[in-house]
Design an enzyme around this catalytic site. Sequence first.
Site, mmCIF file in Angstrom:
data_model
loop_
_atom_site.group_PDB
_atom_site.id
_atom_site.type_symbol
_atom_site.label_atom_id
_atom_site.label_comp_id
_atom_site.label_asym_id
_atom_site.label_seq_id
_atom_site.Cartn_x
_atom_site.Cartn_y
_atom_site.Cartn_z
ATOM 1 N N PHE A 190 0.823 -1.217 0.000
ATOM 2 C CA PHE A 190 0.000 0.000 0.000
ATOM 3 C C PHE A 190 0.862 1.276 0.000
ATOM 4 C CE2 PHE A 190 -2.229 2.822 3.320
ATOM 5 C CZ PHE A 190 -2.792 3.645 2.359
ATOM 6 N N LYS B 203 7.735 -4.379 15.064
ATOM 7 C CA LYS B 203 8.206 -3.101 14.494
ATOM 8 C C LYS B 203 9.137 -2.400 15.486
ATOM 9 C CE LYS B 203 7.283 -1.371 11.075
ATOM 10 N NZ LYS B 203 7.853 -1.514 9.694
ATOM 11 N N THR C 92 9.847 -11.497 9.083
ATOM 12 C CA THR C 92 10.111 -10.401 8.135
ATOM 13 C C THR C 92 10.535 -9.122 8.857
ATOM 14 O OG1 THR C 92 8.811 -11.177 6.271
ATOM 15 C CG2 THR C 92 8.965 -8.794 6.535
ATOM 16 N N THR D 30 6.022 2.770 12.624
ATOM 17 C CA THR D 30 4.645 3.102 12.996
ATOM 18 C C THR D 30 4.580 3.774 14.370
ATOM 19 O OG1 THR D 30 2.574 2.030 13.673
ATOM 20 C CG2 THR D 30 4.519 0.687 13.785
ATOM 21 N N ASP D 31 3.505 4.500 14.609
ATOM 22 C CA ASP D 31 3.295 5.092 15.939
ATOM 23 C C ASP D 31 2.849 4.030 16.950
ATOM 24 O OD1 ASP D 31 0.699 4.643 15.008
ATOM 25 O OD2 ASP D 31 -0.047 6.647 15.484
ATOM 26 N N GLU D 32 2.495 2.829 16.452
ATOM 27 C CA GLU D 32 1.990 1.794 17.365
ATOM 28 C C GLU D 32 3.071 1.300 18.323
ATOM 29 O OE1 GLU D 32 -0.640 -1.106 15.622
ATOM 30 O OE2 GLU D 32 -1.176 0.252 14.012
ATOM 31 N N TYR E 252 2.403 -7.341 16.201
ATOM 32 C CA TYR E 252 2.843 -6.468 15.100
ATOM 33 C C TYR E 252 3.706 -5.330 15.621
ATOM 34 C CZ TYR E 252 2.578 -2.466 11.911
ATOM 35 O OH TYR E 252 2.899 -1.364 11.138
ATOM 36 N N PRO F 116 -8.603 -8.311 20.613
ATOM 37 C CA PRO F 116 -7.898 -8.493 21.894
ATOM 38 C C PRO F 116 -6.764 -7.468 22.027
ATOM 39 C CG PRO F 116 -7.887 -10.540 20.565
ATOM 40 C CD PRO F 116 -8.528 -9.489 19.729
ATOM 41 N N ALA G 146 5.197 -4.976 18.436
ATOM 42 C CA ALA G 146 6.429 -5.452 19.092
ATOM 43 C C ALA G 146 7.495 -5.754 18.040
ATOM 44 C CB ALA G 146 6.136 -6.693 19.926
ATOM 45 N N SER H 227 2.096 -6.313 8.069
ATOM 46 C CA SER H 227 1.621 -5.025 8.583
ATOM 47 C C SER H 227 0.248 -5.047 9.256
ATOM 48 C CB SER H 227 1.575 -4.014 7.429
ATOM 49 O OG SER H 227 0.511 -4.320 6.554
ATOM 50 N N ASP I 252 -14.601 -6.911 20.376
ATOM 51 C CA ASP I 252 -13.406 -6.080 20.192
ATOM 52 C C ASP I 252 -12.178 -6.930 19.859
ATOM 53 O OD1 ASP I 252 -12.009 -3.751 19.999
ATOM 54 O OD2 ASP I 252 -12.195 -3.173 22.110
HETATM 55 N N1 LIG Z 1 -0.525 1.169 6.828
HETATM 56 C C1 LIG Z 1 -0.293 2.028 7.821
HETATM 57 O O1 LIG Z 1 -1.211 2.704 8.288
HETATM 58 C C2 LIG Z 1 1.114 2.221 8.361
HETATM 59 C C3 LIG Z 1 1.344 3.263 9.266
HETATM 60 C C4 LIG Z 1 2.635 3.469 9.719
HETATM 61 C C5 LIG Z 1 3.672 2.658 9.301
HETATM 62 N N2 LIG Z 1 3.417 1.640 8.429
HETATM 63 C C6 LIG Z 1 4.569 0.822 7.978
HETATM 64 O O2 LIG Z 1 4.753 1.117 6.598
HETATM 65 C C7 LIG Z 1 5.217 -0.042 5.905
HETATM 66 C C8 LIG Z 1 4.312 -0.349 4.761
HETATM 67 O O3 LIG Z 1 2.974 -0.579 5.242
HETATM 68 P P1 LIG Z 1 1.793 -0.956 4.256
HETATM 69 O O4 LIG Z 1 0.532 -0.599 4.924
HETATM 70 O O5 LIG Z 1 2.090 -0.438 2.909
HETATM 71 O O6 LIG Z 1 1.936 -2.559 4.251
HETATM 72 P P2 LIG Z 1 1.431 -3.610 3.181
HETATM 73 O O7 LIG Z 1 1.140 -4.844 3.980
HETATM 74 O O8 LIG Z 1 0.373 -3.048 2.322
HETATM 75 O O9 LIG Z 1 2.705 -3.860 2.253
HETATM 76 C C9 LIG Z 1 3.834 -4.567 2.674
HETATM 77 C C10 LIG Z 1 4.610 -4.987 1.430
HETATM 78 O O10 LIG Z 1 5.810 -5.656 1.868
HETATM 79 C C11 LIG Z 1 5.966 -6.832 1.096
HETATM 80 N N3 LIG Z 1 6.719 -7.799 1.915
HETATM 81 C C12 LIG Z 1 6.285 -8.475 3.021
HETATM 82 N N4 LIG Z 1 7.250 -9.271 3.490
HETATM 83 C C13 LIG Z 1 8.340 -9.075 2.693
HETATM 84 C C14 LIG Z 1 9.664 -9.604 2.687
HETATM 85 N N5 LIG Z 1 10.057 -10.490 3.599
HETATM 86 N N6 LIG Z 1 10.518 -9.178 1.730
HETATM 87 C C15 LIG Z 1 10.115 -8.293 0.792
HETATM 88 N N7 LIG Z 1 8.876 -7.772 0.740
HETATM 89 C C16 LIG Z 1 8.001 -8.151 1.688
HETATM 90 C C17 LIG Z 1 4.567 -7.288 0.778
HETATM 91 O O11 LIG Z 1 4.546 -8.151 -0.364
HETATM 92 C C18 LIG Z 1 3.863 -5.962 0.543
HETATM 93 O O12 LIG Z 1 3.969 -5.566 -0.806
HETATM 94 C C19 LIG Z 1 5.291 -1.158 6.957
HETATM 95 O O13 LIG Z 1 6.618 -1.261 7.403
HETATM 96 C C20 LIG Z 1 4.380 -0.685 8.070
HETATM 97 O O14 LIG Z 1 4.805 -1.189 9.320
HETATM 98 C C21 LIG Z 1 2.167 1.393 7.953
#
Ligand SMILES: NC(=O)c1ccc[n+]([C@@H]2O[C@H](COP(=O)([O-])OP(=O)(O)OC[C@H]3O[C@@H](n4cnc5c(N)ncnc54)[C@H](O)[C@@H]3O)[C@@H](O)[C@H]2O)c1
Length: 349
Positions: free
Chosen positions: A12, A162, A99, A133-135, A158, A291, A160, A84, A289
Site C-alpha cells: 500500500f 516493528k 520479516t 509506525t506510531d503503534e 505487530y 484483543p 512489538a 503489517s 473487540d
Molecule cells: N498502513 C499504515 O497505516 C502504516 C502506518 C505506519 C507505518 N506503516 C509501515 O509502513 C510499511 C508499509 O505498510 P503498508 O501498509 O504499505 O503494508 P502492506 O502490507 O500493504 O505492504 C507490505 C509490502 O511488503 C511486502 N513484503 C512483506 N514481506 C516481505 C519480505 N520479507 N521481503 C520483501 N517484501 C516483503 C509485501 O509483499 C507488501 O507488498 C510497513 O513497514 C508498516 O509497518 C504502515
Amino acid sequence: MQTLLVTGGAGFIGGNFVLQAVAGGLRVVNLDKLTYAGNRDTLAALEGDPRHVFVQGDIGDRALVGRLLAEHHPDAIVNFAAESHVDRSIDGPAAFVETNVVGTLALLECARDYWRGLDGAARETFRFLHVSTDEVYGSLGEDGKFTETTPYAPNSPYSASKAASDHLVRAFHHTYGLPTLTTNCSNNYGPYQFPEKLIPLVIQKALAGEPLPVYGDGRNVRDWLYVGDHCAAIRRVLEAGRVGETYNVGGNAERENIAVVEAICALLDERRPLADGRPRESLITFVKDRPGHDRRYAIDSGKLQRELGWRPTQTFESGIARTVDWYLDNQPWVQRVLDGSYRMERLGA
Ligand SMILES: NC(=O)c1ccc[n+]([C@@H]2O[C@H](COP(=O)([O-])OP(=O)(O)OC[C@H]3O[C@@H](n4cnc5c(N)ncnc54)[C@H](O)[C@@H]3O)[C@@H](O)[C@H]2O)c1
C-alpha cells in the site's frame, strides 16, 4: 538521476511511494516478496518504464540484496517491507518476527557492508530510511500525543516486531555508524490499500450493502494521514533529515473509528445510494473487540514540521472523499487483489 532501493514497494504505502518517487524524477529498484499484501497491479502505470526495476524477493535473502546493491548502486534504501496487519499478527505472530525483525536485520547487514564499500561523496550521502509506525509507543489515554521521546511500549505482536526493528536500526547507527533515519507514522489511508484494513474494508462492504463491522464500542481513536502526505514526508526526511534521528509523521486528524465509518457511509450515500434508499449507517454492526485493542493514538509531528518544513496537504474530509472516489473508480483493482485467498473475513478475533 538518484537511485533508491525500495523494499515492499508493491504494498500500500510502498506502492504509492514508488509511483510518487518515479514521477518526481527518481529511479527505483523495487524489491518485494509479493505476499498476499503485495500487488503488481498497483505499479501497472510503470510497466516498461526504465526508471522502475521490479524484483520479486525477500529482504531476508542476503545474497539477493547484496547482488542488487552491487548492481544498481543505490543512493539510499527505503524499507517498507513488513507484515503489517495487527489482526494477522494475533493469529500468527511468527511471520511478523521473520520479516519485520529477522528480515530487517539481514537488510541492515547488507546495507552496512555496501555502505562501507562506498567512497567519498557516495558514502557521505548514503541513507537507510526505515519506515515504522506510531503503534510502537503503545496506547494513549484521553490526552497527550506521542513525540519522538515517548518510551516504546508496544502492545501487539505487530507493534512489538516493528519496535524490535526500530531498535536494530538505532543500534546499527550507534554501533556501525550506518547513516539511518526512522519515521514513525500514524494510520494511513488512500488509494491501493488492501481491503482488510478499516477504511477500504468498510468502503467495499458499504458498497455491497453488507453489515459494517465496528470493533468494540467504536470509540478507539486513530490519527489518520493521507498516504500521499506520508510519502512526501518520507521523501523530505530522506532529503534533509538528520542522520540517526527519528521523525514522527501524523495528520493531526484524530477520529473515532465510528466517525470514520459514518463519514464513509455519508459519502457513499451521496455518490451511490443503496437501491432501497436505506442510509448506510443502518448497516453498522458492533462486533467483539480486537484483543488488546489500543484505545487511542495521536502523533505530534512538530519536529518534522519545524525542522524540515513538511505539512500534510489533505484534511481528513478531503482525503477520505478522494479515497472513496478512488475505490469507486478502481473496482477492478479491488477485485484482482481479492482474487487471492482473503475474502474480507474477520481475522484476529
Ligand atoms: N498502513 C499504515 O497505516 C502504516 C502506518 C505506519 C507505518 N506503516 C509501515 O509502513 C510499511 C508499509 O505498510 P503498508 O501498509 O504499505 O503494508 P502492506 O502490507 O500493504 O505492504 C507490505 C509490502 O511488503 C511486502 N513484503 C512483506 N514481506 C516481505 C519480505 N520479507 N521481503 C520483501 N517484501 C516483503 C509485501 O509483499 C507488501 O507488498 C510497513 O513497514 C508498516 O509497518 C504502515
